[in-house]
Design a protein around this motif. Structure first.
Motif, PDB file in Angstrom:
ATOM      1  N   LYS A 197       0.699  -1.308   0.036  1.00 56.90           N
ATOM      2  CA  LYS A 197      -0.353  -0.028   0.297  1.00 56.90           C
ATOM      3  C   LYS A 197       1.018   0.939   0.154  1.00 56.90           C
ATOM      4  N   TYR A 198       0.670   1.929  -0.932  1.00 56.28           N
ATOM      5  CA  TYR A 198       1.441   3.293  -0.927  1.00 56.28           C
ATOM      6  C   TYR A 198       0.135   4.569  -0.643  1.00 56.28           C
ATOM      7  N   TRP A 199       1.189   5.730  -0.518  1.00 54.76           N
ATOM      8  CA  TRP A 199      -0.196   6.779  -0.109  1.00 54.76           C
ATOM      9  C   TRP A 199       0.603   7.855  -0.907  1.00 54.76           C
ATOM     10  N   TYR A 200       0.414   8.707  -1.950  1.00 52.44           N
ATOM     11  CA  TYR A 200       0.859  10.204  -2.640  1.00 52.44           C
ATOM     12  C   TYR A 200      -0.553  10.723  -2.990  1.00 52.44           C
ATOM     13  N   LYS A 201       1.000  12.020  -3.451  1.00 51.32           N
ATOM     14  CA  LYS A 201       0.064  13.009  -3.616  1.00 51.32           C
ATOM     15  C   LYS A 201       0.914  13.931  -5.353  1.00 51.32           C
ATOM     16  N   PHE A 202       0.269  14.175  -6.085  1.00 57.73           N
ATOM     17  CA  PHE A 202       0.783  15.279  -6.811  1.00 57.73           C
ATOM     18  C   PHE A 202       0.621  16.694  -6.224  1.00 57.73           C
ATOM     19  N   ILE A 203       1.696  17.329  -6.861  1.00 59.67           N
ATOM     20  CA  ILE A 203       2.358  19.091  -7.151  1.00 59.67           C
ATOM     21  C   ILE A 203       2.741  19.456  -7.422  1.00 59.67           C
ATOM     22  N   VAL A 204       1.694  20.411  -7.882  1.00 63.61           N
ATOM     23  CA  VAL A 204       1.079  20.966 -10.010  1.00 63.61           C
ATOM     24  C   VAL A 204       2.218  22.140  -9.263  1.00 63.61           C
ATOM     25  N   ASP A 205       2.752  22.675 -10.136  1.00 58.62           N
ATOM     26  CA  ASP A 205       3.411  24.356  -9.421  1.00 58.62           C
ATOM     27  C   ASP A 205       3.088  24.564  -8.099  1.00 58.62           C
ATOM     28  N   GLY A 206       3.707  23.448  -7.628  1.00 62.65           N
ATOM     29  CA  GLY A 206       3.689  23.783  -5.853  1.00 62.65           C
ATOM     30  C   GLY A 206       3.027  23.505  -4.703  1.00 62.65           C
ATOM     31  N   LYS A 207       1.485  23.641  -6.328  1.00 58.52           N
ATOM     32  CA  LYS A 207       0.466  22.899  -4.882  1.00 58.52           C
ATOM     33  C   LYS A 207      -0.228  21.774  -4.943  1.00 58.52           C
ATOM     34  N   TRP A 208      -0.008  21.047  -3.905  1.00 55.63           N
ATOM     35  CA  TRP A 208      -0.483  19.641  -3.060  1.00 55.63           C
ATOM     36  C   TRP A 208      -1.936  19.629  -3.758  1.00 55.63           C
ATOM     37  N   MET A 209      -1.783  18.240  -4.286  1.00 53.24           N
ATOM     38  CA  MET A 209      -3.347  17.832  -4.916  1.00 53.24           C
ATOM     39  C   MET A 209      -3.838  16.323  -4.933  1.00 53.24           C
ATOM     40  N   ILE A 210      -4.647  15.772  -4.502  1.00 57.95           N
ATOM     41  CA  ILE A 210      -4.972  14.505  -4.938  1.00 57.95           C
ATOM     42  C   ILE A 210      -5.481  14.356  -6.004  1.00 57.95           C
ATOM     43  N   ASP A 211      -5.072  12.947  -6.289  1.00 52.87           N
ATOM     44  CA  ASP A 211      -5.819  11.881  -7.973  1.00 52.87           C
ATOM     45  C   ASP A 211      -6.774  12.368  -8.049  1.00 52.87           C
ATOM     46  N   ASN A 212      -7.624  13.026  -8.392  1.00 51.85           N
ATOM     47  CA  ASN A 212      -9.668  12.719  -7.951  1.00 51.85           C
ATOM     48  C   ASN A 212     -10.194  11.860  -9.060  1.00 51.85           C
ATOM     49  N   ASP A 213      -8.990  11.304  -9.443  1.00 47.29           N
ATOM     50  CA  ASP A 213      -9.383  10.690 -10.307  1.00 47.29           C
ATOM     51  C   ASP A 213      -9.295   9.128  -9.997  1.00 47.29           C
ATOM     52  N   ASN A 214      -9.123   8.883  -8.421  1.00 45.79           N
ATOM     53  CA  ASN A 214      -8.525   7.717  -7.692  1.00 45.79           C
ATOM     54  C   ASN A 214      -9.897   7.668  -7.128  1.00 45.79           C
ATOM     55  N   ASP A 215     -10.363   7.407  -6.820  1.00 42.07           N
ATOM     56  CA  ASP A 215     -11.486   7.424  -5.147  1.00 42.07           C
ATOM     57  C   ASP A 215     -11.389   6.724  -3.813  1.00 42.07           C
ATOM     58  N   VAL A 216     -10.271   6.118  -4.213  1.00 42.58           N
ATOM     59  CA  VAL A 216      -9.306   5.625  -3.101  1.00 42.58           C
ATOM     60  C   VAL A 216      -8.257   6.777  -1.641  1.00 42.58           C
ATOM     61  N   GLN A 217      -9.459   7.196  -1.166  1.00 46.18           N
ATOM     62  CA  GLN A 217      -8.319   7.963  -0.380  1.00 46.18           C
ATOM     63  C   GLN A 217      -8.311   8.121   0.865  1.00 46.18           C
ATOM     64  N   GLU A 218      -7.859   8.371   1.868  1.00 48.11           N
ATOM     65  CA  GLU A 218      -7.373   8.608   3.621  1.00 48.11           C
ATOM     66  C   GLU A 218      -6.958   9.770   4.265  1.00 48.11           C
ATOM     67  N   ASN A 219      -7.340   9.805   4.987  1.00 46.88           N
ATOM     68  CA  ASN A 219      -6.683  11.041   6.047  1.00 46.88           C
ATOM     69  C   ASN A 219      -5.692  10.632   6.904  1.00 46.88           C
ATOM     70  N   ASP A 220      -4.764  11.349   6.907  1.00 40.55           N
ATOM     71  CA  ASP A 220      -3.018  10.427   7.659  1.00 40.55           C
ATOM     72  C   ASP A 220      -3.385  11.371   9.221  1.00 40.55           C
ATOM     73  N   GLY A 221      -4.290  11.636   9.353  1.00 41.60           N
ATOM     74  CA  GLY A 221      -4.492  12.713  10.849  1.00 41.60           C
ATOM     75  C   GLY A 221      -4.208  13.701  11.019  1.00 41.60           C
ATOM     76  N   LEU A 222      -3.305  13.852  10.278  1.00 41.43           N
ATOM     77  CA  LEU A 222      -3.441  15.947  10.464  1.00 41.43           C
ATOM     78  C   LEU A 222      -4.097  16.570   9.593  1.00 41.43           C
ATOM     79  N   GLY A 223      -4.655  16.030   8.829  1.00 41.23           N
ATOM     80  CA  GLY A 223      -6.020  17.510   8.397  1.00 41.23           C
ATOM     81  C   GLY A 223      -5.413  17.080   7.119  1.00 41.23           C
TER      82      GLY A 223
END
Length: 470
Positions: A197-223
């Motif tokens: 299992k792996y957690w990831y994000k994209f950083i687009v021009d410095g802005k962190w963003m989730i993969d909007n095409d991926n339905d599997v997401q988790e909160n890491d407890g830090l917001g």
């Protein structure tokens, strides 16, 4: 006289300015203020003082030095902090301090129970709590995985972006090491990953963003909400037949859920790649609503309906052996790993007793043999595969019995008796990386660990001790 007064004011002003400058150069505060965790730092601190401050309060993950040098804010914002004052000589950052009156929120309880947790422990590839996983993408296919375990991450669109980076648990969330390559439809990057299992994000021009095409997401407890990707190690397959409209796989790994795992039709067969932890699992396909054994898999166990469940095994087998009992007709293996089924795993008779190979992953297991329907012992047997952690406590000096129970042994109250060695109670167990909950059972009473300050509330309001394994 007037000239002397002006000279005094000038000297006083220069002194104050010098004092203010010196004060600004020495600010280094980490405190709690108005319900906020609050950090106020000078940007001109000597490097040795800044390093000592970061080490004292375990702030390595915030990349404060990089923020001072270049204005890099991603690590600060990813950690849930807000930037307040920020000028050429000093800055402040803050984030809410969570209080114990909000322990009903599981993601906030995590905060209360953590202490200097590494990325590796917070985002383990494999853990006792992960038995299986699968990917759910919409609008685009799942990331391709090549034969050498390379995963091709891709982000659709964002063609006007100047730079896209990939960060995740596979690179300790470093935002600067994995630059994605522009294509005519988006951005791609191959990353070699082992199953898990792996957690990831994209950083687009410095802005962190989730993969909007991926339905599997988790909160890491830090917001922070992160996207999840499972690298599979098994593919369920069923040859496509005319008239087949829907195929589902259901098994012991997902509690025999009948509506969760849909196979997809592609290239003349129905397929579903999944990640499975080491172990032995039973399963069946549900084709147009009808349950059936996997016709291409000869490995099967009998089930309670007088039919058979197909079997998938991940890992290397171990040999369960029982000596004696030459007059017995049938011997079965039953344990916590197969929901204590007493009709599933039959042992083979040998010249000296009975035996059966069976795959179990690292962990803490409990089992028994059933000889013509009767258990071989009054107590279940404990099996600790790859023990890597020892619980010790000098508390309970007057206790007669102490047991250990936790999420690592399904809270069994009798599986892990602790031995008294000298003035300590001791037991060895296997713990995967990450967070674990546990309690001691002292002469029949469930109690939290008196030597462990980390704990979190539970449904009964009695609390559980918390242990993070690095």
């Amino acid at each position: 006289m007037r000239i002397r007064w002006k000279a005094f004011l000038l000297a006083f002003g220069l002194l104050m300015l010098n004092h203010m400058a010196q004060a600004q150069d020495t600010i280094k505060i980490c405190t709690v203020k108005n319900g906020q965790q609050y950090i106020w730092l000078s940007k001109n601190l000597p490097e040795s003082e800044l390093n000592a401050f970061i080490s004292q309060f375990s702030l390595e993950g915030l990349a404060l030095k990089k923020f001072i040098q270049s204005g890099f804010t991603d690590s600060i914002l990813l950690g849930g902090w807000k930037i307040g004052l920020n000028n050429s000589s000093q800055f402040t950052i803050s984030k809410p301090l969570l209080s114990f009156d909000r322990v009903d929120d599981p993601t906030l309880r995590l905060i209360l129970a953590e202490k200097d947790i590494s990325f590796d422990a917070r985002f383990p590839r494999i853990s006792n709590q992960l038995q299986f996983g699968y990917n759910q993408f919409r609008k685009k296919s799942t990331f391709p995985i090549y034969s050498d375990s390379t995963v091709l991450f891709y982000l659709r669109d964002h063609k006007n972006a100047n730079q896209v980076m990939l960060a995740g648990s596979f690179n300790n969330w470093d935002p600067a090491t994995l630059m994605m390559k522009r294509t005519d439809s988006g951005w791609i990057l191959p990353v070699k990953l082992l199953p898990g299992k792996y957690w990831y994000k994209f950083i687009v021009d410095g802005k962190w963003m989730i993969d909007n095409d991926n339905d599997v997401q988790e909160n890491d407890g830090l917001g922070n909400t992160n996207s999840i990707f499972f690298v599979p190690n098994h593919v369920f397959r069923l040859k496509a037949k005319e008239g087949t409209r829907k195929v589902i796989v259901s098994g012991s790994f997902n509690g025999w859920n009948e509506g969760q795992l849909n196979l997809q039709k592609q290239n003349g067969e129905w397929v579903l790649p999944v990640y499975l932890a080491e172990g032995t699992y039973t399963y069946r396909f549900i084709v147009n609503g009808q349950w059936m054994e996997d016709p291409s898999n000869p490995d099967h166990f009998p089930n309670e309906f007088g039919e058979f469940n197909s079997v998938v095994r991940i890992g290397a087998p171990m040999l369960f052996q029982l000596d004696g009992y030459p007059q017995a007709n049938r011997v079965f293996l039953s344990g916590s790993f197969n929901n204590w089924n007493d009709y599933e795993v039959a042992l083979r008779k040998t010249s000296g007793g009975w035996e059966v190979p069976y795959i179990l992953g690292p962990g803490n297991h409990e089992y028994r043999f059933l000889i013509d329907g009767k258990p071989d012992s009054a107590h279940n047997h404990s099996l600790i595969i790859d023990p890597n952690f020892t619980f010790k406590t000098k508390a309970f000096a007057k206790a007669k019995t102490v047991y250990l129970a936790g999420d690592f042994n399904k809270w069994s109250p009798t599986m892990l008796p602790m031995k008294r060695i000298g003035d300590e109670w001791v037991v060895d167990v296997h713990l995967s990386k990450g967070k674990h909950l546990y309690k001691f059972i002292v002469d029949g009473n469930w109690v939290i660990d008196p030597d462990n300050k980390l704990w979190e509330q539970n449904e009964e309001g009695t609390g559980n001790s918390v242990l993070w394994v690095e």
